[in-house]
Design a protein around this motif. Structure first.
Motif, PDB file in Angstrom:
ATOM      1  N   ARG A 199      -7.489 -17.816  20.847  1.00 52.09           N
ATOM      2  CA  ARG A 199      -8.538 -18.632  20.538  1.00 52.09           C
ATOM      3  C   ARG A 199      -8.600 -19.813  21.760  1.00 52.09           C
ATOM      4  NH1 ARG A 199      -7.375 -20.103  15.689  1.00 52.09           N
ATOM      5  NH2 ARG A 199      -7.905 -17.937  14.990  1.00 52.09           N
ATOM      6  N   THR A 200      -7.344 -20.503  21.792  1.00 58.20           N
ATOM      7  CA  THR A 200      -7.282 -21.886  22.735  1.00 58.20           C
ATOM      8  C   THR A 200      -7.768 -21.297  24.195  1.00 58.20           C
ATOM      9  OG1 THR A 200      -5.606 -22.570  21.352  1.00 58.20           O
ATOM     10  CG2 THR A 200      -5.989 -23.484  23.510  1.00 58.20           C
ATOM     11  N   PHE A 201      -7.457 -20.028  24.581  1.00 58.61           N
ATOM     12  CA  PHE A 201      -7.919 -19.678  26.016  1.00 58.61           C
ATOM     13  C   PHE A 201      -9.307 -19.008  26.016  1.00 58.61           C
ATOM     14  CE2 PHE A 201      -3.101 -19.562  26.286  1.00 58.61           C
ATOM     15  CZ  PHE A 201      -2.868 -20.151  27.619  1.00 58.61           C
ATOM     16  N   GLY A 202      -9.829 -19.323  24.698  1.00 58.67           N
ATOM     17  CA  GLY A 202     -11.387 -18.849  24.913  1.00 58.67           C
ATOM     18  C   GLY A 202     -11.503 -17.367  24.811  1.00 58.67           C
ATOM     19  N   THR A 203     -10.754 -16.384  24.150  1.00 58.95           N
ATOM     20  CA  THR A 203     -11.044 -15.372  24.051  1.00 58.95           C
ATOM     21  C   THR A 203     -12.131 -15.021  23.002  1.00 58.95           C
ATOM     22  OG1 THR A 203      -8.626 -15.052  24.611  1.00 58.95           O
ATOM     23  CG2 THR A 203      -9.903 -13.106  23.432  1.00 58.95           C
ATOM     24  N   PRO A 204     -12.949 -14.123  23.223  1.00 62.79           N
ATOM     25  CA  PRO A 204     -13.993 -13.954  22.292  1.00 62.79           C
ATOM     26  C   PRO A 204     -13.434 -13.344  20.903  1.00 62.79           C
ATOM     27  CG  PRO A 204     -14.559 -13.214  24.216  1.00 62.79           C
ATOM     28  CD  PRO A 204     -13.183 -13.438  24.384  1.00 62.79           C
ATOM     29  N   SER A 205     -14.126 -13.741  19.700  1.00 62.82           N
ATOM     30  CA  SER A 205     -13.777 -13.462  18.274  1.00 62.82           C
ATOM     31  C   SER A 205     -13.766 -11.960  18.339  1.00 62.82           C
ATOM     32  CB  SER A 205     -14.743 -13.970  17.209  1.00 62.82           C
ATOM     33  OG  SER A 205     -14.773 -15.214  17.235  1.00 62.82           O
ATOM     34  N   ARG A 206     -14.257 -11.014  18.814  1.00 57.70           N
ATOM     35  CA  ARG A 206     -14.189  -9.363  18.913  1.00 57.70           C
ATOM     36  C   ARG A 206     -13.162  -8.957  19.417  1.00 57.70           C
ATOM     37  NH1 ARG A 206     -18.376 -10.659  22.177  1.00 57.70           N
ATOM     38  NH2 ARG A 206     -18.210  -9.682  24.268  1.00 57.70           N
ATOM     39  N   ASP A 207     -12.951  -9.643  20.701  1.00 50.83           N
ATOM     40  CA  ASP A 207     -11.497  -9.246  21.297  1.00 50.83           C
ATOM     41  C   ASP A 207     -10.182  -9.597  20.744  1.00 50.83           C
ATOM     42  OD1 ASP A 207     -13.008  -7.950  23.279  1.00 50.83           O
ATOM     43  OD2 ASP A 207     -13.142  -9.833  24.546  1.00 50.83           O
ATOM     44  N   ILE A 208     -10.306 -10.829  19.966  1.00 48.85           N
ATOM     45  CA  ILE A 208      -8.971 -11.137  19.321  1.00 48.85           C
ATOM     46  C   ILE A 208      -8.994 -10.237  18.044  1.00 48.85           C
ATOM     47  CG2 ILE A 208      -8.124 -13.043  17.849  1.00 48.85           C
ATOM     48  CD1 ILE A 208      -9.565 -15.180  19.291  1.00 48.85           C
ATOM     49  N   ILE A 209     -10.025  -9.916  17.506  1.00 50.76           N
ATOM     50  CA  ILE A 209      -9.994  -8.796  16.337  1.00 50.76           C
ATOM     51  C   ILE A 209      -9.185  -7.356  16.729  1.00 50.76           C
ATOM     52  CG2 ILE A 209     -11.146  -7.632  14.386  1.00 50.76           C
ATOM     53  CD1 ILE A 209     -12.925 -10.057  14.206  1.00 50.76           C
ATOM     54  N   ARG A 210      -9.736  -7.017  18.019  1.00 50.64           N
ATOM     55  CA  ARG A 210      -9.635  -5.824  18.156  1.00 50.64           C
ATOM     56  C   ARG A 210      -8.145  -5.636  19.006  1.00 50.64           C
ATOM     57  NH1 ARG A 210     -10.446  -3.826  23.515  1.00 50.64           N
ATOM     58  NH2 ARG A 210     -11.834  -5.569  23.812  1.00 50.64           N
ATOM     59  N   ARG A 211      -7.813  -6.652  19.612  1.00 50.30           N
ATOM     60  CA  ARG A 211      -6.573  -6.642  20.476  1.00 50.30           C
ATOM     61  C   ARG A 211      -5.251  -7.286  19.684  1.00 50.30           C
ATOM     62  NH1 ARG A 211      -8.450  -9.151  26.280  1.00 50.30           N
ATOM     63  NH2 ARG A 211      -9.875  -7.559  26.691  1.00 50.30           N
ATOM     64  N   HIS A 212      -5.600  -8.206  18.914  1.00 54.04           N
ATOM     65  CA  HIS A 212      -4.219  -8.957  18.226  1.00 54.04           C
ATOM     66  C   HIS A 212      -4.454  -8.708  16.638  1.00 54.04           C
ATOM     67  CE1 HIS A 212      -3.691 -11.083  22.084  1.00 54.04           C
ATOM     68  NE2 HIS A 212      -4.876 -11.742  21.899  1.00 54.04           N
ATOM     69  N   ILE A 213      -5.417  -8.568  15.910  1.00 53.58           N
ATOM     70  CA  ILE A 213      -5.437  -8.397  14.595  1.00 53.58           C
ATOM     71  C   ILE A 213      -5.352  -6.860  14.027  1.00 53.58           C
ATOM     72  CG2 ILE A 213      -6.579  -8.951  12.341  1.00 53.58           C
ATOM     73  CD1 ILE A 213      -7.465 -11.410  13.435  1.00 53.58           C
ATOM     74  N   LEU A 214      -6.179  -6.084  14.834  1.00 56.79           N
ATOM     75  CA  LEU A 214      -6.222  -4.523  14.286  1.00 56.79           C
ATOM     76  C   LEU A 214      -5.052  -3.884  14.276  1.00 56.79           C
ATOM     77  CD1 LEU A 214      -7.877  -2.357  13.268  1.00 56.79           C
ATOM     78  CD2 LEU A 214      -8.625  -2.084  15.643  1.00 56.79           C
ATOM     79  N   PRO A 215      -4.278  -4.064  15.475  1.00 60.08           N
ATOM     80  CA  PRO A 215      -3.170  -3.024  15.805  1.00 60.08           C
ATOM     81  C   PRO A 215      -2.076  -3.540  14.677  1.00 60.08           C
ATOM     82  CG  PRO A 215      -3.614  -4.084  17.666  1.00 60.08           C
ATOM     83  CD  PRO A 215      -4.615  -4.622  16.723  1.00 60.08           C
ATOM     84  N   ILE A 216      -2.066  -4.678  14.145  1.00 55.05           N
ATOM     85  CA  ILE A 216      -1.075  -5.079  13.126  1.00 55.05           C
ATOM     86  C   ILE A 216      -1.716  -4.592  11.679  1.00 55.05           C
ATOM     87  CG2 ILE A 216       0.072  -6.983  11.839  1.00 55.05           C
ATOM     88  CD1 ILE A 216      -0.006  -8.568  14.471  1.00 55.05           C
ATOM     89  N   ALA A 217      -2.775  -4.716  11.344  1.00 56.21           N
ATOM     90  CA  ALA A 217      -3.413  -4.265  10.008  1.00 56.21           C
ATOM     91  C   ALA A 217      -3.708  -2.599  10.087  1.00 56.21           C
ATOM     92  CB  ALA A 217      -4.742  -4.795   9.883  1.00 56.21           C
ATOM     93  N   LEU A 218      -3.660  -2.091  11.256  1.00 56.23           N
ATOM     94  CA  LEU A 218      -4.009  -0.550  11.219  1.00 56.23           C
ATOM     95  C   LEU A 218      -2.924   0.356  10.475  1.00 56.23           C
ATOM     96  CD1 LEU A 218      -5.800   1.502  12.269  1.00 56.23           C
ATOM     97  CD2 LEU A 218      -4.477   1.820  14.267  1.00 56.23           C
ATOM     98  N   PRO A 219      -1.539   0.196  10.648  1.00 57.62           N
ATOM     99  CA  PRO A 219      -0.559   0.775   9.653  1.00 57.62           C
ATOM    100  C   PRO A 219      -0.983   0.801   8.229  1.00 57.62           C
ATOM    101  CG  PRO A 219       0.631  -0.326  11.565  1.00 57.62           C
ATOM    102  CD  PRO A 219      -0.622  -0.780  11.398  1.00 57.62           C
ATOM    103  N   THR A 220      -1.068  -0.483   7.983  1.00 61.31           N
ATOM    104  CA  THR A 220      -1.582  -0.752   6.333  1.00 61.31           C
ATOM    105  C   THR A 220      -2.728   0.035   5.988  1.00 61.31           C
ATOM    106  OG1 THR A 220      -0.370  -2.853   6.295  1.00 61.31           O
ATOM    107  CG2 THR A 220      -1.894  -2.222   4.595  1.00 61.31           C
ATOM    108  N   LEU A 221      -3.802  -0.161   6.763  1.00 60.87           N
ATOM    109  CA  LEU A 221      -4.974   0.976   6.557  1.00 60.87           C
ATOM    110  C   LEU A 221      -4.905   2.275   6.603  1.00 60.87           C
ATOM    111  CD1 LEU A 221      -7.291  -1.257   8.622  1.00 60.87           C
ATOM    112  CD2 LEU A 221      -7.248  -1.385   6.244  1.00 60.87           C
ATOM    113  N   LEU A 222      -3.954   2.968   7.394  1.00 62.80           N
ATOM    114  CA  LEU A 222      -3.793   4.341   7.566  1.00 62.80           C
ATOM    115  C   LEU A 222      -2.952   4.733   6.266  1.00 62.80           C
ATOM    116  CD1 LEU A 222      -2.954   4.855  11.144  1.00 62.80           C
ATOM    117  CD2 LEU A 222      -5.029   5.220  10.144  1.00 62.80           C
ATOM    118  N   THR A 223      -2.264   3.924   5.810  1.00 60.81           N
ATOM    119  CA  THR A 223      -1.371   4.060   4.432  1.00 60.81           C
ATOM    120  C   THR A 223      -2.202   4.418   3.461  1.00 60.81           C
ATOM    121  OG1 THR A 223       0.699   3.237   5.635  1.00 60.81           O
ATOM    122  CG2 THR A 223       0.538   3.692   2.972  1.00 60.81           C
ATOM    123  N   VAL A 224      -3.193   3.474   3.233  1.00 60.38           N
ATOM    124  CA  VAL A 224      -4.051   3.365   2.105  1.00 60.38           C
ATOM    125  C   VAL A 224      -5.045   4.546   2.480  1.00 60.38           C
ATOM    126  CG1 VAL A 224      -6.256   1.970   1.414  1.00 60.38           C
ATOM    127  CG2 VAL A 224      -4.015   0.774   1.857  1.00 60.38           C
TER     128      VAL A 224
END
Length: 341
Positions: A217-242
């Motif tokens: 966020r400090t380097f000016g990365t857009p929110s959609r890119d932060i969600i897609r590159r940094h948050i989604l890969p971590i949350a994806l295993p939990t979502l696939l298990t569900v």
């Protein structure tokens, strides 16, 4: 000739007994536990092979998927072909391949109908789970990352949907509209969106305060890119298990609706519909009802077992448990691999 200073020699010589190179060249048995190299991360197939229950579950689900994809190409119209002279024949090896599991009251092959029903059942359960997963995860990650009013609105919508039992919603809607596979998929997808929305929201809300997210966020990365590159890969295993567990619920719901007569309609066939059509012949022709019921049980249990394995396999803190031999898992369940003798 002057003797070298011992301190200088120890600093310049990297082959001494206390140096890193000497430690690396020392046999593994002579190294202290902290210096031993940790076991390399086992591959997914190796971890799956060491878990017998998960391996059997994976084989069952693979067979069901292959039957659903290619079974209709093999059986043709055998699932709908009637022969009243062969009505209610028990399972037998003398009536050919299609007579192995017996026939129903109209002389139709139960084996062929099981194959045809597998394609129908999965064609409802899989799209419903995928639609709810994609929509619910997208909304949950967006709401959890931004927080504030958007998070509150998303959670209130999820609470409203969850306040109505999904089976009751499906019964009412399918009773008003025509019961079809498309309507069942849409109803079940909408009813299961809150499950993924709340899960993804919790993951994003916990990750949005992490240092790597703050740095992006400090380097000016857009929110959609932060969600897609940094948050989604971590949350994806939990979502696939569900999603794997939710597949069982959706398939059971579809079977329940078909059993009640407001799901899949003839001439189409599903496992739930086969159970409903054979319940009045349960005493005289048990195979018409029991066999599709067993297909439902084996598929749902296999999905549940595989989901439990995937939950551990996708967790970096717990994955090492699957690398242990089966006979040592119970005794070493709480011991990290570097401390196991």
């Amino acid at each position: 000739m002057s003797r070298e200073d011992p301190t200088t020699a120890d600093d310049t010589d990297d082959t001494g007994p206390g140096s890193d190179r000497a430690t690396a060249d020392r046999p593994t048995a002579d190294r202290p536990p902290a210096a031993r190299a940790t076991p390399h991360r086992a591959s997914w197939w190796r971890m799956l092979g060491r878990d017998r229950a998960a391996s059997v579950a994976a084989v069952v689900l693979t067979l069901v998927a292959l039957v659903a994809l290619f079974g209709r190409l093999v059986i043709g119209d055998r699932a709908q072909r009637q022969d009243l002279d062969a009505s209610l024949r028990p399972p037998s090896v003398g009536d050919g391949v299609y007579g192995l599991l017996g026939t129903d009251v109209l002389g139709r092959s139960v084996l062929a109908r099981l194959v045809d029903a597998a394609a129908t059942t999965l064609s409802v359960a899989v799209p419903a789970v995928l639609c709810s997963l994609v929509i619910g995860a997208a909304l949950g990650l967006w709401a959890g990352y931004h927080g504030g009013r958007r998070e509150s609105v998303a959670l209130r919508v999820a609470d409203v949907i969850l306040s109505f039992p999904s089976l009751l919603i499906a019964v009412v809607v399918l009773y008003v509209f025509s019961p079809s596979a498309l309507n069942i998929v849409l109803i079940l997808a909408v009813a299961r969106i809150p499950v993924y929305l709340r899960t993804a929201r919790a993951e994003a809300a916990e990750l949005r305060s992490r240092l790597f997210v703050d740095a992006a966020r400090t380097f000016g990365t857009p929110s959609r890119d932060i969600i897609r590159r940094h948050i989604l890969p971590i949350a994806l295993p939990t979502l696939l298990t569900v999603a794997t567990l939710d597949f069982c619920f959706v398939m059971l719901t579809e079977s329940s609706l078909s059993f009640l007569g407001i799901g899949i309609q003839p001439p189409d066939v599903s496992w739930g519909l086969m159970v409903a059509q054979g319940r009045q012949y349960l005493q005289s022709a048990w195979w018409i009802t029991v066999l599709p019921g067993l297909a439902i049980v084996f598929t749902t249990v296999s999905a549940t077992v595989l989901a439990a394995w995937a939950r551990i396999a996708t967790d970096p803190a717990q994955r090492w448990r699957l690398t242990l031999p089966t006979k040592r898992r119970g005794a070493s369940a709480a011991v990290p691999p570097e401390l196991i003798p």
